[in-house]
Design an enzyme around this catalytic site. Structure first.
Site, PDB file in Angstrom:
ATOM      1  N   THR A 202       0.914  -1.117   0.057  1.00 53.14           N
ATOM      2  CA  THR A 202       0.126  -0.008  -0.065  1.00 53.14           C
ATOM      3  C   THR A 202       0.938   0.951  -0.163  1.00 53.14           C
ATOM      4  OG1 THR A 202      -1.720  -1.106   1.222  1.00 53.14           O
ATOM      5  CG2 THR A 202      -1.613   1.223   1.545  1.00 53.14           C
ATOM      6  N   ARG A 230     -14.988  -6.053  -0.516  1.00 56.50           N
ATOM      7  CA  ARG A 230     -14.332  -5.654   0.765  1.00 56.50           C
ATOM      8  C   ARG A 230     -13.449  -4.346   0.811  1.00 56.50           C
ATOM      9  NH1 ARG A 230      -8.534  -4.654   2.473  1.00 56.50           N
ATOM     10  NH2 ARG A 230      -8.528  -5.000   4.572  1.00 56.50           N
ATOM     11  N   ASP A 233      -9.235   0.132   5.287  1.00 54.84           N
ATOM     12  CA  ASP A 233      -9.217   1.338   5.883  1.00 54.84           C
ATOM     13  C   ASP A 233      -8.581   2.570   5.017  1.00 54.84           C
ATOM     14  OD1 ASP A 233      -6.497   0.094   5.792  1.00 54.84           O
ATOM     15  OD2 ASP A 233      -5.672   1.501   7.047  1.00 54.84           O
TER      16      ASP A 233
HETATM   17  N1  ASP Z   1      -4.457  -1.336   4.725  1.00 55.22           N
HETATM   18  C1  ASP Z   1      -4.696  -1.859   3.602  1.00 55.22           C
HETATM   19  C2  ASP Z   1      -6.206  -2.597   3.469  1.00 55.22           C
HETATM   20  O1  ASP Z   1      -6.519  -3.135   4.419  1.00 55.22           O
HETATM   21  C3  ASP Z   1      -3.618  -2.834   3.276  1.00 55.22           C
HETATM   22  C4  ASP Z   1      -2.108  -2.377   3.347  1.00 55.22           C
HETATM   23  O2  ASP Z   1      -2.194  -1.292   4.180  1.00 55.22           O
HETATM   24  O3  ASP Z   1      -1.483  -3.217   3.213  1.00 55.22           O
HETATM   25  O4  ASP Z   1      -6.773  -2.779   2.355  1.00 55.22           O
END
Ligand code: ASP
Length: 333
Positions: A202, A230, A233
């Site tokens: 991310t 889905r 955050d």
């Molecule tokens: N926070 C991101 C999510 O849950 C994933 C990540 O930060 O790697 O979609």
């Protein structure tokens, strides 16, 4: 004083094994973004909001990060992407989730921020708004890379729960023997693949401009094998992203835990209301997400120019531009 900080995701358990063969490309990408966008910020040519939009767009273009091209693949074999952005100057914000045809989801979030209403769009509506705004439209084939298909096949063949290859090393380790059955992927050695299966990625950016304004932006493909619909955050203002007149925050980690603790806003509240320093606030937030299964990290800056980038996992791709100097790191310092 100006500051730019960026991240390319956090992940892993246990000690850091050092850079993989793919890491130089990630580091080069981050260094170039920090040098170029940082300089433009320093010269007063761009605002904090423009800096985070540009930095995240460039991170979305790097296929080794989990955002834009190279985003991870969901349970149905499709890529859907989430992004959000916030301008600390006036707390305006924009966000999108379930985007499937845009090269730069963060540019749609920025477009929505500027339009004032609606703040957030999902799925087809988001794609259509991006198309209408003249943003670059791309195919699913262009977005998906061989590395992401390998992760997805591993997830499917091992019957892992969604996100397991991203976040749960115990499950992953139990299935390591299957990795070799993924078959040859020309660009990646088996060893690389083992490292990269747990690949975070991310992306996010926070910036402080010459006018003293802060901004934050975050973009992701979510988690490998995520169920259709889905949303984590990353596109949620207050969970994955926050910017006000005091602090700017971009989070990365298991999204559900960051949502349950309103993690990004929590850092701002701790600084404002509990009167703790930025570093303490970031670490308190990470301690709070942990019992909810949160594993990850945060990049945060304050209007005073403080920068904090703690993480509670093996590594976090991260970097800063500060007073003309570019710094990047992966594992613990
Ligand atoms: N926070 C991101 C999510 O849950 C994933 C990540 O930060 O790697 O979609």
């Amino acid at each position: 004083m100006v500051v730019l900080a960026i991240h390319g995701g956090a992940g892993g358990d246990g000690p850091w094994g050092g850079p993989t063969d793919l890491d130089p490309a990630r580091i080069e990408c981050m260094q170039s973004i920090l040098a170029n966008v940082g300089k433009a910020l320093e010269d007063g040519k761009i605002t904090a909001l423009e800096a985070v939009t540009e930095a995240v767009s460039l991170l979305e273009d790097e296929p080794l990060f989990n955002a834009g091209r190279g985003a991870v693949i969901g349970a149905d074999g499709k890529i859907t992407m989430d992004a959000s952005i916030m301008n600390g100057k006036d707390c305006s914000a924009g966000a999108c989730a379930g985007v499937s045809i845009l090269r730069h989801p963060i540019r749609l979030a920025n477009h929505l921020l500027k339009g004032n209403w609606p703040l957030m769009l999902f799925g087809e509506g988001a794609d259509e708004a991006g198309r209408k705004a003249g943003l670059e439209v791309v195919s699913q084939e262009w977005l998906a890379t061989p590395l992401r298909w390998a992760q997805w096949k591993k997830w499917r063949d091992s019957n892992l729960r969604p996100g397991a290859t991203d976040e749960d090393d115990n499950v992953l380790n139990a299935a390591l023997d299957h990795d070799i059955e993924i078959g040859p992927i020309s660009e990646f050695s088996h060893e690389n693949l083992l490292e990269e299966i747990d690949g975070p990625g991310t992306v996010g950016a926070v910036a402080l401009d010459k006018e003293g304004n802060l901004a934050a932006a975050t973009s992701t493909g979510g988690m490998t094998g995520k169920p259709l619909g889905r949303v984590g955050d990353t596109p949620l203002i207050g969970a994955g992203t926050w910017a006000d007149s005091r602090v700017a925050v971009s989070n990365t980690g298991v999204g559900e835990a960051y949502i349950r603790t309103c993690a990004a806003k929590r850092v701002a509240d701790l600084v404002e209301l509990a009167n703790v320093d930025l570093e303490t606030a970031c670490n308190m937030m990470l301690d709070e997400v942990e019992p909810f299964g949160g594993r990850g990290g945060i990049i945060a800056i304050s209007s005073k120019g403080e920068v904090c980038m703690p993480f509670q996992v093996t590594l976090m791709y991260r970097g800063t531009y500060f007073k003309g100097d570019v710094f990047t790191a992966i594992g613990p310092n």
